[in-house]
Design a protein around this motif. Structure first.
Motif, short mmCIF file in Angstrom:
data_model
loop_
_atom_site.label_atom_id
_atom_site.label_comp_id
_atom_site.label_asym_id
_atom_site.label_seq_id
_atom_site.Cartn_x
_atom_site.Cartn_y
_atom_site.Cartn_z
N ILE A 178 -2.81 2.02 -30.20
CA ILE A 178 -1.85 2.41 -31.23
C ILE A 178 -2.62 3.18 -32.29
CG2 ILE A 178 -0.36 1.52 -33.04
CD1 ILE A 178 0.46 -0.69 -31.13
N ILE A 212 -2.36 5.37 -35.76
CA ILE A 212 -1.45 5.63 -36.88
C ILE A 212 -2.05 6.58 -37.91
CG2 ILE A 212 -0.21 3.45 -36.66
CD1 ILE A 212 -1.80 2.31 -38.95
N ARG A 213 -3.32 6.99 -37.70
CA ARG A 213 -3.94 7.90 -38.67
C ARG A 213 -4.21 9.25 -38.03
NH1 ARG A 213 -7.99 3.72 -41.74
NH2 ARG A 213 -7.99 2.57 -39.78
N PHE A 229 1.78 7.07 -33.76
CA PHE A 229 2.77 6.88 -34.83
C PHE A 229 2.29 7.61 -36.08
CE2 PHE A 229 5.40 3.58 -33.00
CZ PHE A 229 4.56 2.77 -32.26
N GLU A 230 3.19 7.81 -37.02
CA GLU A 230 2.86 8.38 -38.34
C GLU A 230 1.96 9.62 -38.17
OE1 GLU A 230 2.35 5.38 -41.56
OE2 GLU A 230 2.39 3.91 -39.93
N ASP A 290 10.49 9.82 -33.91
CA ASP A 290 10.88 9.83 -35.33
C ASP A 290 9.80 10.47 -36.18
OD1 ASP A 290 12.95 8.34 -34.38
OD2 ASP A 290 12.53 6.53 -35.58
N ASP A 291 8.53 10.09 -35.91
CA ASP A 291 7.43 10.56 -36.76
C ASP A 291 7.12 12.02 -36.49
OD1 ASP A 291 7.40 8.05 -37.84
OD2 ASP A 291 5.79 7.33 -36.56
N TYR A 329 11.76 4.17 -29.88
CA TYR A 329 11.12 2.86 -30.02
C TYR A 329 11.42 1.94 -28.84
CZ TYR A 329 8.89 3.45 -34.50
OH TYR A 329 8.03 3.87 -35.50
N ILE A 373 8.86 2.85 -26.31
CA ILE A 373 7.54 2.39 -26.76
C ILE A 373 7.38 0.89 -26.52
CG2 ILE A 373 6.12 2.04 -28.82
CD1 ILE A 373 7.23 4.81 -29.79
N ILE A 374 8.42 0.12 -26.83
CA ILE A 374 8.36 -1.34 -26.59
C ILE A 374 8.21 -1.61 -25.09
CG2 ILE A 374 9.86 -3.38 -26.54
CD1 ILE A 374 8.40 -3.12 -29.14
N THR A 377 -5.16 -1.41 -32.15
CA THR A 377 -4.72 -0.47 -33.20
C THR A 377 -5.94 0.23 -33.79
OG1 THR A 377 -2.80 -1.82 -33.69
CG2 THR A 377 -3.50 -0.28 -35.39
#
Lengths: 100, 119
Positions: A7, A9-10, A35-36, A63-64, A83, A86-87, A99
């Protein structure tokens, strides 16, 4: 080997995920879930080649992607997912998550 | 046997979208029929404050309250909560003030997957 979902996120400029990914799992056993600002790993030519080299599957949170003004057609690697998908990947197609 | 997902979040509600990613993952997992636990600590506890009123961001406090109503077990670290000056009762409905040693490890021991959303 254990099928791992990484995962991210950065952004790659904030933290390059691929070194950790290579260290913890083989490419064929790795899925990157972005993500993000992690989505930028799949949008920039050089970065997308690096993450494609570290993970057999690359999944990008739709979404991101849209929140940042991009569309799935802008992706250099991987595919956009919602999502629920993803789940599904976390719960059924991989065995552990890391992560970064 | 229904699988269980535990999500840990540790980022503040306004410093990034991390807590929103956590709530969207939890909502999707509940939709797909999984059991869901969530545990917040560190700056993550700010997400459960009652009465948040973000103008242009999703209201993560309301999202967490909805998840608790939908069946997610949600807890957070009492030490982190008190350290930031929160009093019991300032959290949204359905959230249990707990601890890493009890609630979090209980969640982890019953989980098939563990996802941490933090930076």
């Amino acid at each position: 080997m254990v099928r791992t979902a990484f995962i991210v996120i950065r952004s790659p400029q904030e933290l390059d995920p691929v070194e950790t990914m290579h260290r913890l799992a083989d490419r064929d056993d790795s899925t990157a879930i972005l993500f993000e600002d992690g989505v930028y790993n799949a949008l920039q030519p050089k970065r997308s080649a690096l993450i494609a080299n570290a993970a057999a599957d690359v999944i990008v949170a739709h979404d991101d992607l849209e929140a940042r003004g991009f569309r799935e057609s802008d992706l250099k690697v991987g595919k956009a997912a919602d999502y629920d998908q993803i789940i599904e990947t976390i719960m059924e197609r991989t065995e552990r998550t890391v992560t970064i | 046997m229904t699988k269980t997902l535990t999500i840990i979040w540790r980022s503040g509600s306004m410093m990034a979208m991390d807590s929103n990613v956590a709530t969207k993952l939890a909502a999707a997992a509940l939709r797909k029929g999984y059991k869901v636990n969530m545990f917040g600590y560190g700056e993550g506890i700010t997400a459960v404050k009652k009465g948040q009123a973000p103008k242009r961001f999703p209201n993560v406090g309301e999202e967490i309250e909805e998840l608790a109503k939908a069946g997610a077990k949600i807890s957070l670290c009492e030490t982190c909560y008190a350290a930031r000056g929160f009093q019991r009762g300032e959290e949204v409905e359905g959230v249990k003030i707990g601890s890493l040693t009890n609630e979090l490890f209980g969640f982890i021991s019953e989980s098939d997957r563990l996802v941490t959303i933090a930076r």
